[in-house]
Scaffold this motif. Sequence first.
Motif, short mmCIF file in Angstrom:
data_model
loop_
_atom_site.label_atom_id
_atom_site.label_comp_id
_atom_site.label_asym_id
_atom_site.label_seq_id
_atom_site.Cartn_x
_atom_site.Cartn_y
_atom_site.Cartn_z
N MET A 181 24.92 -9.65 16.50
CA MET A 181 24.36 -9.24 17.79
C MET A 181 24.37 -7.73 17.95
O MET A 181 23.51 -7.15 18.61
CB MET A 181 25.12 -9.93 18.92
CG MET A 181 24.99 -11.45 18.92
SD MET A 181 23.27 -11.99 19.18
CE MET A 181 23.14 -11.76 20.95
N LYS A 182 25.36 -7.06 17.36
CA LYS A 182 25.37 -5.60 17.37
C LYS A 182 24.15 -5.05 16.63
O LYS A 182 23.51 -4.09 17.07
CB LYS A 182 26.64 -5.07 16.69
CG LYS A 182 27.90 -5.15 17.53
CD LYS A 182 29.05 -4.52 16.76
CE LYS A 182 30.35 -4.60 17.53
NZ LYS A 182 31.47 -4.00 16.75
N ILE A 183 23.84 -5.67 15.49
CA ILE A 183 22.68 -5.24 14.71
C ILE A 183 21.40 -5.41 15.53
O ILE A 183 20.55 -4.51 15.60
CB ILE A 183 22.59 -6.03 13.40
CG1 ILE A 183 23.75 -5.67 12.47
CG2 ILE A 183 21.26 -5.78 12.70
CD1 ILE A 183 23.86 -6.54 11.24
N LEU A 184 21.26 -6.57 16.17
CA LEU A 184 20.05 -6.83 16.95
C LEU A 184 19.97 -5.88 18.15
O LEU A 184 18.87 -5.42 18.51
CB LEU A 184 20.04 -8.29 17.42
CG LEU A 184 19.94 -9.34 16.31
CD1 LEU A 184 19.93 -10.74 16.91
CD2 LEU A 184 18.70 -9.12 15.46
N ALA A 185 21.11 -5.59 18.77
CA ALA A 185 21.11 -4.65 19.89
C ALA A 185 20.64 -3.27 19.45
O ALA A 185 19.83 -2.62 20.12
CB ALA A 185 22.50 -4.56 20.51
N ALA A 186 21.15 -2.82 18.28
CA ALA A 186 20.73 -1.52 17.76
C ALA A 186 19.25 -1.53 17.40
O ALA A 186 18.54 -0.53 17.59
CB ALA A 186 21.57 -1.15 16.54
N HIS A 206 17.74 -8.59 27.16
CA HIS A 206 16.36 -9.08 27.27
C HIS A 206 15.60 -8.80 25.98
O HIS A 206 14.86 -9.66 25.48
CB HIS A 206 15.69 -8.37 28.45
CG HIS A 206 14.27 -8.80 28.70
ND1 HIS A 206 13.94 -10.04 29.21
CD2 HIS A 206 13.09 -8.15 28.50
CE1 HIS A 206 12.63 -10.14 29.32
NE2 HIS A 206 12.10 -9.00 28.89
N HIS A 207 15.79 -7.62 25.41
CA HIS A 207 15.10 -7.27 24.16
C HIS A 207 15.67 -8.02 22.97
O HIS A 207 14.93 -8.41 22.05
CB HIS A 207 15.18 -5.76 23.93
CG HIS A 207 14.35 -4.97 24.88
ND1 HIS A 207 14.77 -3.79 25.45
CD2 HIS A 207 13.12 -5.20 25.40
CE1 HIS A 207 13.84 -3.33 26.26
NE2 HIS A 207 12.83 -4.17 26.25
N VAL A 208 16.98 -8.24 22.96
CA VAL A 208 17.60 -9.01 21.88
C VAL A 208 17.03 -10.43 21.86
O VAL A 208 16.74 -10.99 20.80
CB VAL A 208 19.13 -9.04 22.02
CG1 VAL A 208 19.75 -10.09 21.11
CG2 VAL A 208 19.72 -7.66 21.70
N LEU A 334 26.41 1.18 14.06
CA LEU A 334 24.99 0.92 13.85
C LEU A 334 24.13 1.98 14.54
O LEU A 334 23.35 1.71 15.45
CB LEU A 334 24.63 -0.47 14.36
CG LEU A 334 25.26 -1.60 13.53
CD1 LEU A 334 25.07 -2.92 14.21
CD2 LEU A 334 24.68 -1.63 12.15
N THR A 335 24.32 3.21 14.09
CA THR A 335 23.50 4.31 14.58
C THR A 335 22.17 4.31 13.82
O THR A 335 21.99 3.58 12.84
CB THR A 335 24.22 5.64 14.39
OG1 THR A 335 24.61 5.75 13.01
CG2 THR A 335 25.46 5.72 15.26
N GLU A 336 21.26 5.18 14.26
CA GLU A 336 19.92 5.16 13.67
C GLU A 336 19.94 5.44 12.17
O GLU A 336 19.17 4.86 11.42
CB GLU A 336 19.02 6.18 14.38
CG GLU A 336 17.59 6.14 13.90
CD GLU A 336 16.67 6.93 14.81
OE1 GLU A 336 15.55 7.24 14.36
OE2 GLU A 336 17.06 7.23 15.93
#
Length: 341
Positions: A181-186, A206-208, A334-336
């Motif tokens: 979920m961290k990956i999807l949030a990023a 909402h975006h996840v 999980l930065t850019e």
Amino acid sequence: MTRSIYHDIIIVGSDVAGLLAGSLLSRRKYRVLHVAQGHLGVSYRDHGMELIGAPQLLPPYGHAPVLDNLLKEIGIEDPVHVLGSQDCPPLQVITPEQRIDIFSDDSCLKSELARTFPEQKDATLELINRLRTVDEQFKELLSGFPALPPDGIREKAKAKRDLASLEQLQLSKPSSWTPLMKILAAATGFISNFNLERNPVFVTGHHVLALLGGLRSVPDFKKLLIRATTKAGSDVEEKFVAEEIIIERKNATGIRTLRSSQTYNCQSVITSLAVNQAVELVPLSQRHKRFLATANSVRPDQSLFVVNLVVPNEIVPLGMGKQLVLVRRMNEPLTEDNLIK
């Protein structure tokens, strides 16, 4: 001799938002001129190179009711004729250790979580269900939202109260979510212009959920919008380039086009451009300090969807999809720079 042509509204720029606005305004009986600034192609620049842009992506039908209603109003989508197609699986997360298929079907997703993140499976599913509950409240709030921007002090105050009520819901910050979920949030930063650090948690959620539900690939989305805009009665000039916005008494009253003696007059000008490009259209004498300070305070626009990894089809591993999130190092933030777009 200069020829004057009048429209109610002139839209400058070939962004999707401008095309959508032009189509909606035309259907509401405004005379609209859309100046595409020389091109309507879908592309972006990276380190000085012009690259083909990624296909336009839309959220699953029903996930964004406001967008669904807008596309229905301009006549390019309805419950029977849904745009785009979902890959199977619609999204894949690739790490150095494994590939995780993000299925929209709950039973398939549970099986995939049991295979890839067995220890966090229950916590991940619990978080997803919690996000869905909050998201239903969010969509209900959006469906009853007043016209934007809200008309009057009372509507503005009510909108702020409603949004504040969602922020008070018991949702943990993405930094404490399970690994997937961290990956999807990023990754939501690559499908929206919202900043994850400043984003309300319910908006990130909402975006996840859009990622989990399966983004729809619509490569010809701009062409469909242009067709709808033209059909609604807008004048779309693909090769025109606006050189300057005409401003009289602090109001935009028209545009002058490049290499032409034509002047296009109007009541309002809408720019569907990056802020720095829009500023260049304002006459130097009108670029006051306050105006420039406001323009400089706006975050630079970002490509909504980009592709930096292009490989021949014949070398793509079996089962590899087109919508990928590639993670360099699982155990680092999980930065850019830790995500390959």
